[in-house]
Design a protein around this motif. Structure first.
Motif, mmCIF file in Angstrom:
data_model
loop_
_atom_site.group_PDB
_atom_site.id
_atom_site.type_symbol
_atom_site.label_atom_id
_atom_site.label_comp_id
_atom_site.label_asym_id
_atom_site.label_seq_id
_atom_site.Cartn_x
_atom_site.Cartn_y
_atom_site.Cartn_z
ATOM 1 N N GLU C 320 0.880 -1.167 0.000
ATOM 2 C CA GLU C 320 0.000 0.000 0.000
ATOM 3 C C GLU C 320 0.908 1.204 0.000
ATOM 4 O O GLU C 320 1.589 1.486 0.995
ATOM 5 C CB GLU C 320 -0.865 -0.024 1.275
ATOM 6 C CG GLU C 320 -2.004 0.969 1.279
ATOM 7 C CD GLU C 320 -3.148 0.566 0.332
ATOM 8 O OE1 GLU C 320 -3.660 -0.557 0.481
ATOM 9 O OE2 GLU C 320 -3.502 1.381 -0.531
ATOM 10 N N ALA C 323 0.829 5.907 1.860
ATOM 11 C CA ALA C 323 -0.042 5.821 3.046
ATOM 12 C C ALA C 323 0.828 5.789 4.292
ATOM 13 O O ALA C 323 1.844 5.113 4.325
ATOM 14 C CB ALA C 323 -0.902 4.560 2.979
ATOM 15 N N ARG C 342 -3.778 9.064 3.749
ATOM 16 C CA ARG C 342 -3.321 9.050 2.353
ATOM 17 C C ARG C 342 -2.334 10.191 2.145
ATOM 18 O O ARG C 342 -2.544 11.293 2.640
ATOM 19 C CB ARG C 342 -4.505 9.272 1.395
ATOM 20 C CG ARG C 342 -5.185 7.995 0.978
ATOM 21 C CD ARG C 342 -4.434 7.293 -0.140
ATOM 22 N NE ARG C 342 -5.059 5.976 -0.334
ATOM 23 C CZ ARG C 342 -4.396 4.839 -0.237
ATOM 24 N NH1 ARG C 342 -3.119 4.834 0.025
ATOM 25 N NH2 ARG C 342 -5.035 3.705 -0.397
ATOM 26 N N ASP C 362 -8.239 12.626 3.625
ATOM 27 C CA ASP C 362 -8.258 11.310 2.990
ATOM 28 C C ASP C 362 -7.646 10.293 3.938
ATOM 29 O O ASP C 362 -6.434 10.126 4.026
ATOM 30 C CB ASP C 362 -7.468 11.384 1.671
ATOM 31 C CG ASP C 362 -7.771 10.181 0.787
ATOM 32 O OD1 ASP C 362 -7.429 10.242 -0.410
ATOM 33 O OD2 ASP C 362 -8.327 9.170 1.299
#
Lengths: 298, 386, 591
Positions: C320, C323, C342, C362
């Motif tokens: 990921e 992040a 994010r 986010d």
């Protein structure tokens, strides 16, 4: 190793001495050196007028460690035929007799004697080292001068009109047992061809491209690069033809633009891009013809 | 062994007897029978030579040069245009000191096209350094062919033997062909003084600078001088075997002559006949035949012509702008003869392009020579009808 | 008649023959007088040599292998790098990033060749321990790669060496941080045994400042400090303090590498993008978890070795990007996961990489049973005396490794940031040389200045062999300490040949499988790889110069090198232009 170990393929015996009078960076002595190494000491050389007449050294010197006969311009193949006959008449069929001529003495004035010898299938090896002009007399055009090139008799306002004479086709038409092109940038290919030629009886013809710094107007240290590029860009493909009918390419020819090759040589400096394009077309067209010969024979 | 044969075949037999090893051949009228007969001899094995059917006369001489530098005995034949074409290579053979032997069938030079005899072709080559020997009969042709090899190899100079087109080349005469064993004793296998040899490699003929060129020419000139004496020795040996000799120069009934004809080639036979006739009528007439033109027999000619009242030189040739070539060379030779001994010299140009030289023509010449105090011009042209 | 007779050419003393027949060769013409520039054989430095932080004549050992002299190659390698079986497996191989062959086709797989040589060395009998030729003793703090290297070279230099290791076994990060599937225990143990067996004493379970005071080290004539960096940086995840579900990745690794197999649950998040993060992820995978790596930038910025990232991916680790972790999420007193922010990339920071910037609002939830943090390590330098200055948590040293307090030297992760095994090894070697030089000076011996420049490969690390043996074992021709870049090479003579790729395990079922995943190359493949080496800058006797010289001015010397006969060389430059590896240089010097 990361490269072909060339030294394993090139015989060690030195048959050419230093101190010869070639210009710095000249391909002609490189060619002679490789050829003599491939042929060995049981060789006799006939040398008609060309740069090598001077390179060999004036009397009382000789740069060669094999017998050498200087002769008149147009007579290379004829004198070689005579020497071979002389040796044969006394029972020596082993000594290799070669004629070593420039492009002038092969394509032009020497063509008759060469044709005669080839037609008779004389047991000689004829080498033409080709610097694409009469270089020894000061860079005048020959029929080996490529289209568009400057020479002293094809000045830049009116450069060479005619494409290079197709000497390989001429020799193939004689149906001699073996003819080949070679380049000093591919020493193993050259040596292998000479060694192969040596085992064949009859007339053998080897055409070697020999870039010339003063005549081509290039740097002394570019000679091998030019001799390589000419092959890679298909300007001077390396091939052999047996009995005039069976053709084959002996190295890879990646192709690509001839422009880089042309622009490296100031003898082409005056050419427009369009004219370079024309040369590209000529090279491409000839490549088609040659590929066809390789595919289908002649 | 006596055979009747044309002059060209006399050459071929001479070549056969001399065991020539390499022949190069290009045909030209009227030489063709020489090389054709040799071709038969090679084909039937009687002459085990290498035979190169070259593609031009220039290559013919080039091939001979190659064979010669390889150390072997070599021969070619030609005529007129062919001889002219190989001019460059004649220099090469002579300057290269190679004992090549060549038969030249004297034929006039074109244009106009011609196949008939005169001497301009061989005489145009007089400065190339070749020994030149002119023959009168087919016997002489055979003898001279064999002698040429011995002479050439002794002095390392090429030799041109010359015979008239048609009058000798195509005319049959009896020839005593000497036996092979006798020729072998006279002329052994060639052992070259220098040659291409991989066990002792050298370069031949490289660039020679001004500081040495003269000396090499000097050596060549010295060899030419020696050739006179060597020729005498060669003839001595040949005479011992065959009973025949010719001499560089032959004097015929010349001792008390007050007029001497000087001739070469077949004109000599006709002249002999005229001399005999007029001698019978009481005239003190003689004949000098010149066989050897190069090296020029200066001493012999001085000896024979000095002190004679009149000399008539018969030239079947002309050097345009000068005159008859034998006449010119003889005049030069006589320059150092004391003035009182210098004959009045009449140079006649005749027989060009094969025009017949008959006894009548010679008679006219003699009459003209006797009748004039001196010649009106240097070159007196015979029978010109415009 | 004058004295000079003009009628005959001069005869005396000239001996002109009748024809132009040669009498001598052209060797009488000194055509070398024509040149205005001349060639010289000058061996330069291959970029791999300069790029290796350890300082190894890689080009040299590749050459030896190509000549069939494999034992000599291994010998040369091990004289510069005491643990090639380790580095061949775990090094991030910057040598390969420098390899000129990349401009032709693909770089030489140097690490694979090194690994094979390393394994070969370990399989062979050990070399005898070096002689103790100096009376001085040196203390080494830390038995990681830096400490072991320094100790090893000091022993070879003749000193008595004592290594103090805080843990119960030697190896430092090699043992504690690198998992078995990358570096099998057997290999590590055998490698350390070899080093220890060659004249050094290792005292484990001895932490300076805890088990023994620093002052105990005063009895030594010099000290090399290489304590490494073992303290995981604080991830600053809100609520993580005291929460067992959020653990420093390094601690987890130490457990696993010591043989433990903790239960992490079925979902694990690893925070970070470096090698430690990859090691954590792949180890967690082997313990049966689904693993996701959380990284605040993109793959391009990841500091981990690309091969490690690839292997992690192949094994099924999820990634990921962009992040960052924010806070722990608890449900009914149970840890359920973390919230993540994010990010997007902004301007570059001081490392040159683009700084991650949060995207307002986010945020997302990432479920997990365990979170392992691996965002960098700090050093514990509290045991050092104040005279040894530190800055930003790292020990300050000079180019050779000497600290601000003589005779204390330092190296490895505690000194600078590359944080690699190779850099640590290199620092240890460098410091050993520095210590040796210092001790000779202290003993009153006239040693002059330490020629660091000449000892280095180009601008790379120093060569122990040059220092110890006073020269390169493979003779160099007029060496110039410059790296050969691709533009100096002439590639036309090389063949294209694809690189041999290491053989990997089948990545399908990894549960509890901590066996080695990368099997490297076979012997034949390794030799072929070595033969792909272009020998940049160093003449390998290909003889192209000799063949292409138009004047036949180049000849073979008896010792295998080449000689140019300047009497005939016309200075055309073809030898230099055609030399595939830039080992011939044209110069006007000496004309």
């Amino acid at each position: 190793m990361s490269q072909t170990i060339i030294k394993q393929h090139i015989p060690r015996e030195e048959l050419l001495a230093s101190g010869h009078l070639a210009c710095p960076g000249c391909a002609a002595p490189i060619a002679m050196n490789l050829v003599l190494k491939a042929l060995g000491p049981e060789t006799m050389v006939v040398l008609p007028a060309c740069c090598w007449s001077i390179i060999a050294g004036p009397w009382p010197q000789s740069s060669l460690r094999v017998p050498l006969f200087h002769t008149a311009f147009e007579t290379g193949a004829a004198v070689a035929s005579g020497i071979k006959a002389g040796l044969a008449s006394r029972g020596d069929t082993k000594t290799t007799v070669i004629s070593w001529a420039g492009d002038g003495g092969t394509f032009d004035i020497g063509l008759q004697a060469l044709s005669g010898a080839a037609e008779r299938n004389e047991d000689i090896i004829y080498f033409c080292y080709d610097n694409e002009a009469y270089m020894n007399t000061g860079i005048q055009r020959s029929s080996a001068t490529p289209w568009g090139a400057w020479t002293t008799t094809t000045p830049t306002r009116d450069p060479e009109h005619h494409p290079k004479k197709d000497i390989m086709a001429i020799m193939a038409a004689h149906r001699i047992p073996y003819a080949a092109t070679a380049s000093v940038a591919y020493p193993v290919d050259l040596v292998e061809k000479v060694k192969k030629a040596r085992t064949i009886r009859g007339t053998r013809f080897i055409h070697i491209l020999a870039p010339c710094p003063p005549g081509w107007k290039t740097q002394n240290d570019e000679t091998i690069e030019l001799a390589r590029m000419a092959v890679e860009r298909r300007v001077f493909p390396l091939m052999e033809v047996e009995n005039g009918g069976t053709w084959r390419f002996t190295v890879d020819h990646p192709g690509g633009s001839v422009e880089e090759y042309i622009r490296k040589q100031a003898r082409f400096k005056h050419l427009t891009d369009d004219q370079v394009g024309l040369i590209q077309e000529q090279v491409d067209a000839r490549w088609e013809v040659l590929s066809n010969r390789v595919q289908h024979g002649t | 062994m006596k055979k009747v044969m044309i002059g060209n075949h006399a050459v071929s037999w001479g070549v056969l007897r001399s065991r020539v090893e390499v022949i190069s051949a290009y045909p030209i009228t009227p030489q063709t029978q020489i090389v054709e007969a040799l071709s038969d001899m090679v084909a039937d094995g009687s002459l085990p030579a290498q035979y190169i059917k070259v593609e031009s006369e220039h290559s013919a001489m080039a091939a001979c040069i190659g064979a010669s530098i390889a150390g072997t005995r070599t021969f070619t034949a030609t005529s007129a245009q062919g001889l002219a074409l190989m001019h460059e290579m004649l220099h090469w053979a002579a300057g290269g000191r190679l004992p090549v032997v060549m038969a030249d069938v004297n034929r006039a030079m074109a244009p106009g096209w011609t196949i008939w005899t005169d001497q301009n072709d061989s005489l145009s080559q007089r400065d190339t350094g070749w020994i030149q020997l002119y023959c009168e009969t087919n016997q002489e042709v055979f003898d001279t062919t064999v002698q040429a090899f011995k002479l050439a190899e002794a002095v390392n100079l090429p030799v041109m033997l010359v015979l008239d087109a048609f009058f000798l080349s195509h005319t049959s005469e009896p020839v005593d062909v000497t036996e092979q064993e006798d020729v072998d004793r006279f002329l052994p296998r060639r052992e070259a003084t220098f040659k291409m040899d991989t066990s002792d490699p050298h370069a031949f003929g490289a660039l020679v600078r001004p500081d040495a060129y003269t000396e090499m020419r000097w050596h060549q000139q010295e060899a030419m001088r020696e050739a006179r004496e060597v020729f005498r020795e060669v003839e001595d040996e040949w005479e011992a075997i065959t009973g025949r000799r010719y001499g560089a120069v032959e004097a015929y009934r010349a001792d008390d002559a007050d007029l001497l004809l000087v001739t070469s080639g077949t004109i000599t036979s006709t002249a002999r006949h005229v001399v005999d006739q007029r001698r019978a009528a009481g005239e003190k007439l003689g004949l000098v035949k010149v066989k050897m033109f190069r090296p020029f027999p200066t001493d012999e000619l001085r000896g024979l012509l000095g002190g004679v009242n009149r000399v008539a030189v018969l030239d079947r040739n002309v050097s345009p702008g000068r005159g008859g070539i034998f006449a010119e060379e003889i005049r030069a030779a006589l320059y150092d003869v004391p003035p009182d001994d210098r004959p009045i010299l009449f140079g006649y140009v005749l027989g060009l392009g094969g025009r017949d030289v008959t006894p009548a023509v010679i008679n006219d010449i003699i009459d003209n020579t006797r009748s004039k105090a001196s010649p009106e011009r240097e070159d007196l042209w015979v029978g010109v009808e415009l | 008649m004058s004295d000079h007779d003009v009628t005959r050419p001069k005869e005396i003393g000239r001996n002109i023959p009748p024809i132009a027949i040669s009498e001598t060769s052209t060797l009488v013409n000194p055509t070398g007088s024509w040149k205005y520039i001349m060639p010289r054989y000058e061996d330069r430095v291959a970029p791999c040599n300069a790029g290796c932080p350890v300082g190894i004549d890689i080009e040299g050992y590749m050459y030896l292998i190509s000549q069939g002299r494999v034992k000599e190659a291994a010998n040369l390698l091990v004289r510069e790098n005491p643990m090639p079986a380790v580095t061949g497996r775990v090094c991030h191989h910057p040598c390969e990033h420098s390899c000129n062959r990349a401009s032709l086709d693909e770089p030489v797989a140097i690490h694979s060749v090194e690994r094979r040589l390393g394994d070969m060395i370990l399989a062979a009998p050990p070399i005898p321990a070096p002689e103790r030729t100096r009376r001085e003793t040196v203390a080494v703090v830390g038995s990681g790669p830096a400490g072991l290297a320094c100790a090893h070279f000091l022993a070879r230099l003749g000193y008595g060496v004592s290594v103090f290791e805080a843990a119960s076994e030697a190896g430092g990060m090699l043992r504690l941080g690198i998992p078995e599937y990358r570096l099998p225990r057997a290999i590590l143990d055998r490698q350390i045994e070899r080093i220890a067996g060659a004249g050094i004493e290792i005292r484990t379970s001895t932490r300076i400042g805890v088990d023994i005071p620093w002052s105990d080290l005063d009895v030594f004539d010099a000290v090399f400090v290489a304590p490494g960096a073992h303290t995981g940086k604080d991830s600053r995840i809100a609520g993580a303090e005291g929460n067992e579900a959020v653990r420093p990745g390094l601690e987890f690794l130490k457990e696993v590498n010591a043989g433990a197999r903790p239960d992490l649950g079925s979902r694990v998040i690893v925070v970070g993008g470096g090698n430690t993060a990859m090691d954590c992820a792949r180890s967690a995978l082997r313990l049966g978890a689904d693993v996701t790596v959380l990284y605040r930038r993109t793959p391009r910025e990841m500091p981990a070795i690309p091969l490690e990232v690839r292997e992690a991916r192949d094994e099924g680790v999820g990634f990921e990007f962009l992040a960052a972790p924010m806070a722990v999420v608890m449900e009914d007193g149970r840890f359920t996961g973390i919230t993540c922010q994010r990010m997007e990339l902004g301007e570059p920071d001081e490392s040159g990489r683009r700084r991650p910037v949060p995207i307002e609002g986010d945020v997302f939830f990432a479920p997990a049973d365990t979170v392992l943090t691996a965002i960098g390590e700090d050093c514990d330098l509290s045991f050092l005396p104040e005279s040894v200055r530190t800055k930003w948590g790292l020990i300050e040293v000079d180019p050779v490794g000497e600290s601000t307090s003589t005779p204390v030297f330092a190296g490895g992760d505690a000194v600078d940031m590359p944080r690699s095994v190779a850099d640590a090894l290199g620092a240890g070697k460098r410091a050993a040389i520095g210590i040796d030089h210092y001790l000779h000076e202290k003993a009153g011996e006239a040693v002059g200045e330490l020629p660091l420049g000449a000892l280095r490969f180009g601008d790379g690390n120093v060569s122990a062999v040059r220092y110890l043996e006073d020269g390169d074992p493979i003779p160099r021709e007029a060496p110039v300490n410059e790296v050969v870049t691709w533009d100096r090479m002439n590639p036309h003579h090389f063949h294209l040949a694809p690189r041999h790729e290491d053989h990997f395990h089948d990545a399908t079922d990894l549960r509890a499988a901590f066996g080695e995943t990368n099997f490297g190359l076979s012997e034949k493949e390794a030799i072929e790889e070595a033969e792909r080496c272009l020998n940049c800058g160093v003449c390998n006797r290909c003889e192209l110069c000799l063949i292409f010289c138009p004047d036949m001015a180049i000849s073979r010397r008896e010792d295998g090198g080449f000689e140019i006969d300047m009497r005939y060389c016309k200075g055309c430059g073809l030898c230099a232009a055609e030399c595939p590896r830039g080992a011939v240089t044209m110069t006007r010097e000496g004309i």
